[in-house]
Design an enzyme around this catalytic site. Structure first.
Site, mmCIF file in Angstrom:
data_model
loop_
_atom_site.group_PDB
_atom_site.id
_atom_site.type_symbol
_atom_site.label_atom_id
_atom_site.label_comp_id
_atom_site.label_asym_id
_atom_site.label_seq_id
_atom_site.Cartn_x
_atom_site.Cartn_y
_atom_site.Cartn_z
ATOM 1 N N ASP A 63 2.423 -3.487 3.590
ATOM 2 C CA ASP A 63 2.641 -4.672 2.773
ATOM 3 C C ASP A 63 1.978 -5.830 3.524
ATOM 4 O OD1 ASP A 63 3.434 -6.571 0.934
ATOM 5 O OD2 ASP A 63 5.489 -5.849 0.784
HETATM 6 C C1 NOJ Z 1 4.002 -8.807 -0.853
HETATM 7 C C2 NOJ Z 1 4.734 -7.930 -1.817
HETATM 8 O O1 NOJ Z 1 5.905 -7.424 -1.225
HETATM 9 C C3 NOJ Z 1 3.889 -6.776 -2.333
HETATM 10 O O2 NOJ Z 1 4.596 -6.108 -3.335
HETATM 11 C C4 NOJ Z 1 2.571 -7.268 -2.826
HETATM 12 O O3 NOJ Z 1 1.808 -6.198 -3.332
HETATM 13 C C5 NOJ Z 1 1.848 -7.980 -1.688
HETATM 14 N N1 NOJ Z 1 2.655 -9.092 -1.246
HETATM 15 C C6 NOJ Z 1 0.480 -8.490 -2.091
HETATM 16 O O4 NOJ Z 1 0.610 -9.560 -2.941
#
Ligand code: NOJ
Length: 889
Positions: free
Chosen positions: A305
């Site tokens: 993530d």
């Molecule tokens: C953080 C989020 O938890 C995730 O789901 C997302 O894909 C990423 N940011 C990228 O935006």
């Protein structure tokens, strides 16, 4: 211009601090102190995650991956060390046009791969659709619709040049109903989520886009998921939350849907921000090496993530394959990987087979969904601005060119979205034939949830507000609306065409005019209310992602009580990200109907008209339980840190949602799987057939040793890895695979273990590329675990008859009792949506029970085992209306 999402995140966090009352933070610090004293420790970790090494390498014979493996091998074997590193490491936050991109391999014709949110449509662009949320799609209990939604979303991502769609979501599963991102996923039941995620993945990948099952794993709340974010809110934590999950609960609940995702061939998995048993998800060798790649045989790649990456070599050895967005923290210009990964391979700390395996997994996923090198759809949008021209490297502000081509990828997906939202709308109450509406004389619509956001449907960045009707919740799981049909607009159009008198008050706080209007003679009133939630970086009205409570927002309960006290035909429509407490009014005789319309997406108004007027006869089922209080769920979000590394103990085990209500003998307002229709159904003739099948055999033997893919014989001369100043101009903050210096000195590398032999500081077996023993629950070829777990042991059929006046769909559900003292009374194991049964018509429900369906996870054997307890099969229309029952022989 759209605000860059994470800048916005920072802004939201900072403004949170600026506006906050300092006393509140002192209070938070005091609370932590009190917790620590109570625990009698200084926050020392309790749960421990055992190490598991080495990291499994790809299996050339894995089902569904064979051809992709050969293509990947052919490609990767031509790559240089730095090209491989380039593939594994993002270019840095806002370094290119997608929310994440890895480096390209121009020499071999591969353009940069694009990772883009979200699970409801292409994020941060225009001329895209906004689909119904995962949770609302799950309420359809309709595999075909779940697949169609995935396919349509995949087509839109593909049309924009996206390589990986960052979804669907199985974590959060929905441990606590307050969890901010539950709506992005499907349901707090592993089987409904497992089937939903698998269908969605098949759809996305059939469109030629790699799906990303996220967030792996234990990402069940927003509070304390990131240190910086939490500190911005005034919490004194030093590490992210640890989800402490025992082995049995992990297998029987949280891992289960990921097994289905892997069985469906998912190409990528995103590891989460949180820790699991006090080890960060993106470097947790137990989760990545053992469970994901070993036991479940996942062949694709694991990406972090955004900013969940915590270390260099350790994360590589623990099974991570891609760093997103590539920098340590946004715009630091530094990376745990990139140059550090190059150096780690050159100096021998990281065996090259592990880097090769990362590249193989990424390229195999790329080929598996039908891509070919050189024919990728060019990225034709920009996440950081909707301007047509601008800098391609946004963070550095360089490379001006056309960055948005405004490609319209919507096709006729609006029709599908309308259908899914209508078929996902749950009829919770319907008395006096209040519904369906039939040319009512005088229709009054009340509530801000029926109208538009005064700032427009996209007026709040990442939908970080709750103004107007709730058709999408907030965070990275959002997308920009191309339009949004409000309930008011659609109902008014319908009313006018019917000759109905129509008036609406699109506010909750107009008591005088509202009372005057709904007291008029012959009024049918529809009250629209909502409850919102989202991702932790945005705070809406004090809700830091997770909901602060389970009540309806904007004094909605009061509104419903006011209207229903004056109008004896009050219909309530709820848009929400999960259950709300309805106790104050649900049983009022004047509240004649209640509908849960979830998070419907762009066609909101049209879908609710279809249901209210009976063009769609409702058959959806609530994908979660509606309790009478937040306490009735037995689980909740941890809102105050109980340690500087907050510890979230999943002590309830497998007993979340309906399993908890059943175990504690509580009557919920509406149980999991419940939903009404405009007709009625009866169930009869349960037939359970045993299927002869070979006994279960735990997997045994050894894998092949780590293969030699690389044929490059990388040089050990550091000067060969320096930034090529003569051929490339350096982009500020961009992450490259090149080294800054050819000095290998301790100062230059900053390496704490400089000069020590690697085995002094690496975990045992971490670099061992020899043949490894198979895990008993794994399989030699089949992704998703031991293939025998999916053997069908029983087939089940039952007759379902439409006993009412109109044609309708019905959702028969199959539950089992596994019979043990620690087992839930019943668990969902199958369902179907039988379409269009005419009055008097009988349809046959058929389902199967696999070995996995009848097993428990045995923590000693480290395998699935069917216990000796008597098993019972139930079929019915909800988790509590199980009229058919049979004991298994
Ligand atoms: C953080 C989020 O938890 C995730 O789901 C997302 O894909 C990423 N940011 C990228 O935006």
């Amino acid at each position: 211009m759209i605000e860059p999402i994470w800048l916005l995140a920072a802004a939201a966090t900072l403004s949170g601090v600026a506006n906050a009352n300092p006393a509140q933070f002192e209070h938070r610090a005091d609370k932590l102190e009190a917790h620590l004293q109570q625990r009698g420790d200084a926050g020392a970790p309790e749960a421990v995650s055992p190490p598991h090494y080495p990291s499994p390498w790809m299996n050339p014979n894995a089902d569904g991956w064979e051809a992709a493996y050969i293509q990947a091998k052919q490609f990767v074997s031509q790559m240089t060390l730095m090209e491989k590193v380039n593939l594994t490491t993002g270019v840095g936050w806002e370094g290119e046009q997608c929310v994440g991109q890895v480096g390209a391999v121009p020499r071999l014709g591969l353009t940069s791969m694009c990772m883009q949110d979200s699970p409801v449509g292409v994020r941060d662009t225009d001329f895209n659709s906004v689909f119904t949320s995962g949770q609302t799609a799950a309420a359809t209990f309709d595999r075909a619709l779940l697949y169609a939604r995935g396919l349509a979303m995949g087509q839109e991502h593909r049309g924009k040049g996206v390589t990986v769609q960052l979804g669907p979501v199985a974590g959060p599963l929905g441990r606590a109903p307050e969890g901010g991102r539950n709506w992005e996923g499907f349901a707090p039941d592993p089987v409904l989520t497992g089937i939903s995620i698998a269908e969605t993945i098949r759809g996305i990948q059939d469109a030629g886009v790699i799906a990303c099952a996220k967030h792996f794993i234990g990402n069940e709340q927003e509070h304390f998921r990131q240190v910086g974010e939490a500190q911005g809110y005034g919490y004194n934590i030093t590490q992210t939350l640890s989800s402490n999950i025992d082995d049995k609960t992990m297998h029987e609940m949280y891992l289960w849907p990921f097994a289905d995702a892997i069985r469906a061939g998912v190409g990528s998995v995103m590891c989460s921000y949180n820790q699991i048993n006090n080890s960060y998800a993106c470097q947790n060798s137990k989760m990545l090496n053992n469970l994901l790649k070993g036991e479940l045989g996942f062949q694709g790649f694991v990406m972090t993530d955004w900013q969940a990456h915590q270390s260099g070599v350790s994360s590589a050895l623990a099974g991570l394959d891609m760093s997103m967005p590539g920098d340590t923290v946004f715009n630091s210009g530094l990376s745990y990987w990139g140059p550090n990964l190059t150096l780690a391979v050159v100096n021998g700390t990281l065996p090259e087979w592990r880097l090769d395996d990362m590249a193989m997994r990424i390229m195999a996923a790329f080929f598996k969904v039908g891509n070919t090198v050189g024919s990728q759809v060019p990225i034709n949008f920009d996440s950081w601005t909707l301007d047509t021209y601008g800098p391609v490297h946004f963070a550095a502000g360089v490379g001006h060119q056309q960055i948005n081509h405004h490609v319209d990828v919507r096709a006729d997906h609006g029709t599908l979205i309308r259908e899914i939202a209508a078929k996902g709308t749950v009829l919770l109450k319907n008395t006096n034939n209040a519904l369906p509406l039939n040319k009512p004389k005088f229709l009054v619509v009340v509530g801000d949830d029926a109208g538009s956001n005064p700032d427009g449907p996209n007026g709040c960045s990442d939908r970080g507000c709750d103004n107007g009707t709730l058709a999408m919740a907030w965070g990275s799981g959002s997308a920009n609306f191309p339009y949004m049909v409000t309930p008011d607009a659609a109902l008014q159009a319908k009313a006018i065409s019917d000759g109905t008198v129509y008036q609406s008050i699109l506010a909750n706080n107009r008591p005088d005019t509202t009372e005057a209007l709904v007291s008029q003679d012959g009024v049918t009133a529809i009250v629209f209310v909502n409850a919102d939630s989202g991702e932790g970086y945005i705070n809406v009205a004090g809700n830091e992602g997770d909901r602060l409570n389970l009540t309806i927002w904007h004094e909605g309960d009061q509104l419903i009580k006011n209207v229903s006290s004056l109008c004896n035909n009050t219909i309530v429509v709820i848009h929400s990200t999960g259950p709300v407490i309805v106790d104050e009014w649900y049983d009022s005789p004047n509240v004649t109907a209640i509908l849960w319309a979830g998070i419907p997406g762009q066609e909101s108004g049209n879908s609710i008209v279809d249901v209210l007027y009976g063009a769609v006869n409702p058959a959806a089922r609530t994908p979660f339980t509606w309790g009478s209080s937040r306490e009735s769920y037995g689980t909740d979000v941890l809102y105050e840190p109980n340690s500087q590394t907050p510890q979230l103990d999943f002590t309830e085990g497998v007993f979340i949602d309906y399993r908890h209500f059943d175990k504690t003998n509580q009557t919920p307002r509406y149980e999991f799987g419940y939903g009404l229709s405009y007709t009625t159904f009866s169930y009869a003739n349960l037939n359970v057939q045993k299927v002869p099948v070979a006994p279960y055999t735990p997997n045994e033997g050894y894998t092949e040793p780590a293969p030699t893919i690389s044929t490059t014989n990388a040089s050990t001369n550091l000067a060969d890895y320096l930034f090529p100043n003569s051929t490339l101009s350096h982009v500020w903050q961009y992450i490259y695979p090149y080294l800054n210096t050819s000095s290998s000195g301790k100062e230059a590398s900053g390496d704490l273990h400089y000069g020590e032999p690697a085995d002094k500081y690496l975990p045992p077996n971490a670099t061992d590329g020899s043949a490894q023993p198979y895990l008993p629950a794994s399989d030699k070829i089949s992704p998703g675990g031991n293939a025998a777990l999916y053997d069908i042991l029983y087939t089940i059929t039952a007759d379902v008859t439409n006993t009412g006046p109109v044609t309708g769909d019905e959702v028969p559900q199959l539950y089992v009792s596994l019979g043990g003292p620690d087992d839930p009374p019943v668990v969902l194991r199958g369902f179907d949506r039988i379409h269009d049964l005419a009055p008097g018509q009988t349809g046959v429900f058929s389902a199967v029970l696999t070995r996995r369906d009848l097993s428990n996870w045995d923590t000693v054997k480290q395998d699935w085992v069917i216990s000796n307890y008597t098993k019972t099969v139930y079929v019915g229309s909800s988790s509590r209306k199980l009229s058919l029952k049979q004991t298994l022989a």
